[in-house]
Design a protein around this motif. Structure first.
Motif, mmCIF file in Angstrom:
data_model
loop_
_atom_site.group_PDB
_atom_site.id
_atom_site.type_symbol
_atom_site.label_atom_id
_atom_site.label_comp_id
_atom_site.label_asym_id
_atom_site.label_seq_id
_atom_site.Cartn_x
_atom_site.Cartn_y
_atom_site.Cartn_z
ATOM 1 N N VAL A 59 -13.838 4.926 4.366
ATOM 2 C CA VAL A 59 -13.608 3.801 5.276
ATOM 3 C C VAL A 59 -14.242 2.536 4.702
ATOM 4 C CG1 VAL A 59 -13.787 2.965 7.644
ATOM 5 C CG2 VAL A 59 -13.685 5.425 7.193
ATOM 6 N N ILE A 60 -13.510 1.437 4.787
ATOM 7 C CA ILE A 60 -13.947 0.149 4.242
ATOM 8 C C ILE A 60 -14.003 -0.887 5.355
ATOM 9 C CG2 ILE A 60 -13.392 -1.710 2.622
ATOM 10 C CD1 ILE A 60 -11.782 0.378 1.020
ATOM 11 N N GLU A 61 -15.086 -1.637 5.386
ATOM 12 C CA GLU A 61 -15.198 -2.811 6.260
ATOM 13 C C GLU A 61 -14.859 -4.040 5.422
ATOM 14 O OE1 GLU A 61 -15.215 -5.476 8.650
ATOM 15 O OE2 GLU A 61 -15.985 -3.665 9.684
ATOM 16 N N ARG A 62 -13.800 -4.749 5.829
ATOM 17 C CA ARG A 62 -13.345 -5.888 5.038
ATOM 18 C C ARG A 62 -14.084 -7.184 5.368
ATOM 19 N NH1 ARG A 62 -8.597 -3.959 7.112
ATOM 20 N NH2 ARG A 62 -8.114 -5.969 8.092
ATOM 21 N N GLU A 63 -14.804 -7.217 6.470
ATOM 22 C CA GLU A 63 -15.501 -8.446 6.866
ATOM 23 C C GLU A 63 -16.951 -8.155 7.261
ATOM 24 O OE1 GLU A 63 -13.248 -10.333 9.935
ATOM 25 O OE2 GLU A 63 -11.393 -10.352 8.784
ATOM 26 N N PRO A 64 -17.740 -7.647 6.338
ATOM 27 C CA PRO A 64 -19.145 -7.368 6.681
ATOM 28 C C PRO A 64 -19.954 -8.661 6.800
ATOM 29 C CG PRO A 64 -18.784 -7.031 4.341
ATOM 30 C CD PRO A 64 -17.434 -7.333 4.931
ATOM 31 N N MET A 65 -20.851 -8.697 7.771
ATOM 32 C CA MET A 65 -21.792 -9.803 7.909
ATOM 33 C C MET A 65 -21.066 -11.156 7.869
ATOM 34 S SD MET A 65 -25.500 -9.548 6.057
ATOM 35 C CE MET A 65 -25.067 -10.416 4.561
ATOM 36 N N THR A 99 -8.105 -4.518 13.576
ATOM 37 C CA THR A 99 -9.499 -4.379 13.152
ATOM 38 C C THR A 99 -9.662 -4.947 11.746
ATOM 39 O OG1 THR A 99 -9.385 -2.260 11.975
ATOM 40 C CG2 THR A 99 -9.497 -2.177 14.382
ATOM 41 N N SER A 100 -10.899 -4.959 11.282
ATOM 42 C CA SER A 100 -11.199 -5.372 9.907
ATOM 43 C C SER A 100 -11.479 -4.145 9.041
ATOM 44 C CB SER A 100 -12.405 -6.310 9.883
ATOM 45 O OG SER A 100 -13.527 -5.691 10.492
ATOM 46 N N LYS A 101 -10.953 -2.996 9.456
ATOM 47 C CA LYS A 101 -11.197 -1.731 8.757
ATOM 48 C C LYS A 101 -9.982 -1.310 7.930
ATOM 49 C CE LYS A 101 -15.084 -0.914 11.159
ATOM 50 N NZ LYS A 101 -15.001 -1.976 12.173
ATOM 51 N N SER A 102 -10.258 -0.614 6.855
ATOM 52 C CA SER A 102 -9.227 0.014 6.028
ATOM 53 C C SER A 102 -9.675 1.432 5.717
ATOM 54 C CB SER A 102 -9.017 -0.757 4.727
ATOM 55 O OG SER A 102 -8.558 -2.066 4.974
ATOM 56 N N VAL A 103 -8.705 2.324 5.540
ATOM 57 C CA VAL A 103 -9.019 3.727 5.284
ATOM 58 C C VAL A 103 -8.204 4.218 4.089
ATOM 59 C CG1 VAL A 103 -9.034 6.069 6.207
ATOM 60 C CG2 VAL A 103 -9.516 4.140 7.714
ATOM 61 N N LEU A 104 -8.875 4.958 3.238
ATOM 62 C CA LEU A 104 -8.229 5.563 2.078
ATOM 63 C C LEU A 104 -8.363 7.076 2.167
ATOM 64 C CD1 LEU A 104 -7.081 5.515 -0.890
ATOM 65 C CD2 LEU A 104 -9.482 5.440 -1.637
ATOM 66 N N PHE A 105 -7.257 7.783 1.877
ATOM 67 C CA PHE A 105 -7.257 9.239 1.762
ATOM 68 C C PHE A 105 -6.966 9.562 0.292
ATOM 69 C CE2 PHE A 105 -6.128 8.169 6.089
ATOM 70 C CZ PHE A 105 -6.912 9.029 6.846
ATOM 71 N N LEU A 138 0.816 -1.203 0.000
ATOM 72 C CA LEU A 138 0.000 0.000 0.000
ATOM 73 C C LEU A 138 0.854 1.258 0.000
ATOM 74 C CD1 LEU A 138 -2.597 -1.094 2.719
ATOM 75 C CD2 LEU A 138 -2.657 -1.533 0.261
ATOM 76 N N THR A 139 0.245 2.373 -0.365
ATOM 77 C CA THR A 139 0.908 3.663 -0.293
ATOM 78 C C THR A 139 0.609 4.303 1.059
ATOM 79 O OG1 THR A 139 -0.969 4.934 -1.166
ATOM 80 C CG2 THR A 139 0.513 3.914 -2.775
ATOM 81 N N HIS A 140 1.201 5.465 1.306
ATOM 82 C CA HIS A 140 0.993 6.147 2.584
ATOM 83 C C HIS A 140 -0.438 6.646 2.755
ATOM 84 C CE1 HIS A 140 1.716 9.493 -0.190
ATOM 85 N NE2 HIS A 140 1.051 10.236 0.661
ATOM 86 N N SER A 141 -1.205 6.720 1.650
ATOM 87 C CA SER A 141 -2.597 7.190 1.733
ATOM 88 C C SER A 141 -3.592 6.037 1.866
ATOM 89 C CB SER A 141 -2.942 8.017 0.495
ATOM 90 O OG SER A 141 -2.846 7.241 -0.687
ATOM 91 N N GLU A 142 -3.076 4.807 1.938
ATOM 92 C CA GLU A 142 -3.919 3.617 2.060
ATOM 93 C C GLU A 142 -3.539 2.897 3.353
ATOM 94 O OE1 GLU A 142 -3.942 2.856 -2.789
ATOM 95 O OE2 GLU A 142 -2.459 1.895 -1.491
ATOM 96 N N LYS A 143 -4.493 2.738 4.258
ATOM 97 C CA LYS A 143 -4.178 2.210 5.584
ATOM 98 C C LYS A 143 -5.023 0.980 5.916
ATOM 99 C CE LYS A 143 -1.720 6.001 6.283
ATOM 100 N NZ LYS A 143 -0.231 5.981 6.280
ATOM 101 N N MET A 144 -4.376 -0.017 6.493
ATOM 102 C CA MET A 144 -5.069 -1.143 7.111
ATOM 103 C C MET A 144 -4.980 -0.907 8.612
ATOM 104 S SD MET A 144 -5.792 -3.074 4.407
ATOM 105 C CE MET A 144 -5.753 -4.842 4.515
ATOM 106 N N ILE A 145 -6.094 -0.709 9.293
ATOM 107 C CA ILE A 145 -6.079 -0.366 10.712
ATOM 108 C C ILE A 145 -5.782 -1.610 11.541
ATOM 109 C CG2 ILE A 145 -7.391 0.615 12.617
ATOM 110 C CD1 ILE A 145 -8.983 2.183 10.604
ATOM 111 N N SER A 146 -4.669 -1.601 12.207
ATOM 112 C CA SER A 146 -4.200 -2.757 12.973
ATOM 113 C C SER A 146 -5.219 -3.194 14.018
ATOM 114 C CB SER A 146 -2.866 -2.410 13.657
ATOM 115 O OG SER A 146 -2.405 -3.499 14.415
#
Length: 280
Positions: A137-143, A119-125, A109-117
């Protein structure tokens, strides 16, 4: 519009298509209008299908199947594009889909793409140079439990929040109402694409390459200045069979020198070719 769902092959096409990367192109402008809920019926390419129902829109490739991967953008909850103009909305979406491809393929990933340690969340700027950051904000494991029971866990990503406000994504919980609607509509969307693909194939009637062989010598009594109606009576039965055959796929005419390949005329629609070893 409450949601937009896109399959992985459609994501590949969208990020690789030059005409979908800028609002200077008509297709890009239309795509931006779809993202902003201004258009619910459009053609973005010869292969992408746009299907709508009361709640959302699907952008699917002909390859879509139950084993495909999908990203669901919760338009209603995330309000991703409310504060963006059409050019910004398109730019942010292209950045988002590229980020999603990296998540699916485990790429760096680049510095603007984050996997939140933790959690199952990711964030893009998506916008680098702004005094107030805009995040998606992205949820990688919905439902998760339901998807595991269906055997499709890991095949879905949910975009559920976006905006300039700062917050702690790690503590956020994604609302799944619209994700459920997209998931439940998925079989109907896939069936619509399947039927459209079958109908298109049936209409075209595509077959394997056909080959017509000329094995009788031609008298060479032909002229490029003859009209089609004048030329037709002078053709051999083999030549006439080739040009009168119904077009259901590629059709090649072959033969030794002197058998009259160049005597086979063009029909008005340009569907027949002249010359040695030519195809329709």
């Amino acid at each position: 519009m409450k949601f937009l769902i896109i399959d992985d092959a459609a994501v590949d096409e969208i990020v690789s298509s030059r005409t979908l990367q800028s609002t200077e192109f008509e297709q890009g402008k239309t795509f931006a209008a779809i993202l902003r809920g201004q258009v619910r019926s459009a053609t973005l390419s010869a292969t992408l299908s746009m299907i709508t129902d009361a709640d959302g829109i699907a952008l699917f490739s002909p390859k879509v199947s139950k084993d495909s991967k999908f990203v669901v953008i919760d338009i209603e909850q995330a309000r991703v594009f409310d504060s963006l103009n059409e050019s910004e909305a398109l730019f942010a979406t292209q950045k988002l889909l590229r980020f999603i491809k990296k998540i699916w393929n485990g790429l760096s990933l680049t510095h603007s793409e984050k996997m939140i340690s933790g959690t199952s969340k990711s964030v893009l700027f998506p916008f680098q140079y702004r005094p107030t950051p805009f995040r998606i904000v992205i949820e990688r494991e919905p439902m998760t439990n339901r998807l595991e029971k269906r055997g499709v866990a890991g095949n879905f990503l949910l975009v559920y929040k976006a905006g300039y406000e700062l917050g702690e994504a790690a503590k956020e919980t994604a609302e799944l109402t619209n994700f459920r609607k997209a998931f439940e509509a998925l079989p109907r969307f896939r069936e619509t694409v399947r039927k459209a693909t079958d109908d298109s194939t049936a209409a075209v009637g595509v077959k394997e390459l056909q080959v017509s062989f000329l094995d009788n010598p031609s008298d060479g009594n032909s002229s490029i200045f003859r009209g089609f109606d004048e030329w037709l009576p002078m053709l051999t039965s083999q030549q006439k069979s080739f040009i009168e055959a119904k077009i259901v796929g590629p059709h090649r005419i072959e033969g030794a020198a002197g058998t009259g390949k160049n005597s086979v005329p063009h029909v008005e629609s340009g569907q027949r070719s002249e010359g040695e070893g030519k195809e329709q």
